[in-house]
Design a protein around this motif. Sequence first.
Motif, PDB file in Angstrom:
ATOM      1  N   ARG A 122       0.834  -1.206   0.000  1.00  0.00           N
ATOM      2  CA  ARG A 122       0.000   0.000   0.000  1.00  0.00           C
ATOM      3  C   ARG A 122       0.867   1.253   0.000  1.00  0.00           C
ATOM      4  O   ARG A 122       0.529   2.260  -0.636  1.00  0.00           O
ATOM      5  CB  ARG A 122      -0.934  -0.006   1.219  1.00  0.00           C
ATOM      6  N   ARG A 123       1.994   1.196   0.704  1.00  0.00           N
ATOM      7  CA  ARG A 123       2.910   2.333   0.723  1.00  0.00           C
ATOM      8  C   ARG A 123       3.512   2.563  -0.660  1.00  0.00           C
ATOM      9  O   ARG A 123       3.584   3.697  -1.145  1.00  0.00           O
ATOM     10  CB  ARG A 123       4.014   2.098   1.755  1.00  0.00           C
ATOM     11  N   ARG A 168       0.937   5.900   3.585  1.00  0.00           N
ATOM     12  CA  ARG A 168      -0.029   5.134   2.797  1.00  0.00           C
ATOM     13  C   ARG A 168      -1.239   5.949   2.372  1.00  0.00           C
ATOM     14  O   ARG A 168      -2.326   5.421   2.144  1.00  0.00           O
ATOM     15  CB  ARG A 168      -0.464   3.855   3.528  1.00  0.00           C
TER      16      ARG A 168
END
Length: 274
Positions: A122-123, A168
């Motif tokens: 997600r990052r 994120r």
Amino acid sequence: MSEQLPIVYVVSDSVGETAEFVVRAAASQFDGGKVEVRRISYVDDPEPIREVIQAAKEANGFIAFTLVQPHLREFIIQEAGNRNVYLVDIMGPMLEAFQNVLQMEPKRRPGLLHQLDDQYFRRVEAIEFAVKYDDGKDPRGLLRADLVLLGVSRTSKTPLSMYLAHKRLKCANVPLVPEVEPPEELFQISPKKIIGLTISPTELNLIRQERLKSLGLKAQANYANLDRILQELEYAEKLMRRIGCPVINVSNKAVEETASIVLDILKRGGTRQS
């Protein structure tokens, strides 16, 4: 001539990727790594374990497992021993090593590594998003963003977007220029997902002068002209009022400090001004 490798049954109370990776890494040392891996994921009771042990016995295969729940580990070890099926405990010895060295109990929660992987991806996705939709490159990204940053040039929109991406958050940013109409998409999203950035005219003047010097340009250019800066800031302020979004004054603020204010605004539902 080497014999064909047996079927390996991978049993896990999570996805089972870790165990399969270890199995394939070991198999690569034998006959080019040709091996059939059958993964049994998310095991949370003994019944699937019985079935796997029976299948492994019939296929003359063996079992590799990553079970962190003690009752499941004990069950598979006992049952495999009773049926004379070869068993490899991939996670157990490492858990015991950490437990002995750290003198503390493991959490014994399945899937923690996979959760960390999800956070990592997600990052990465958020960072790629920030790069793709930086500086108003593609207004369509505004509709997909978690957050949209507005501001005139040199109000730290890009570094702030990248910093928040590491948290994120998918951030897009739009530069505000009096001669350029803002994208229509900006008025199609909730003002709570938009944050305006402003700055004192004198500080912006100094920042832009330094920017011009770094580019080998004259500091007297219109870009760093104080009257021009006042015009841009007035235009940006009117637009932010029209949108009704929170506004942060980034004067003398580090990116980390501004990011903390942004996160606080989002947490409170986009109501704070700073």
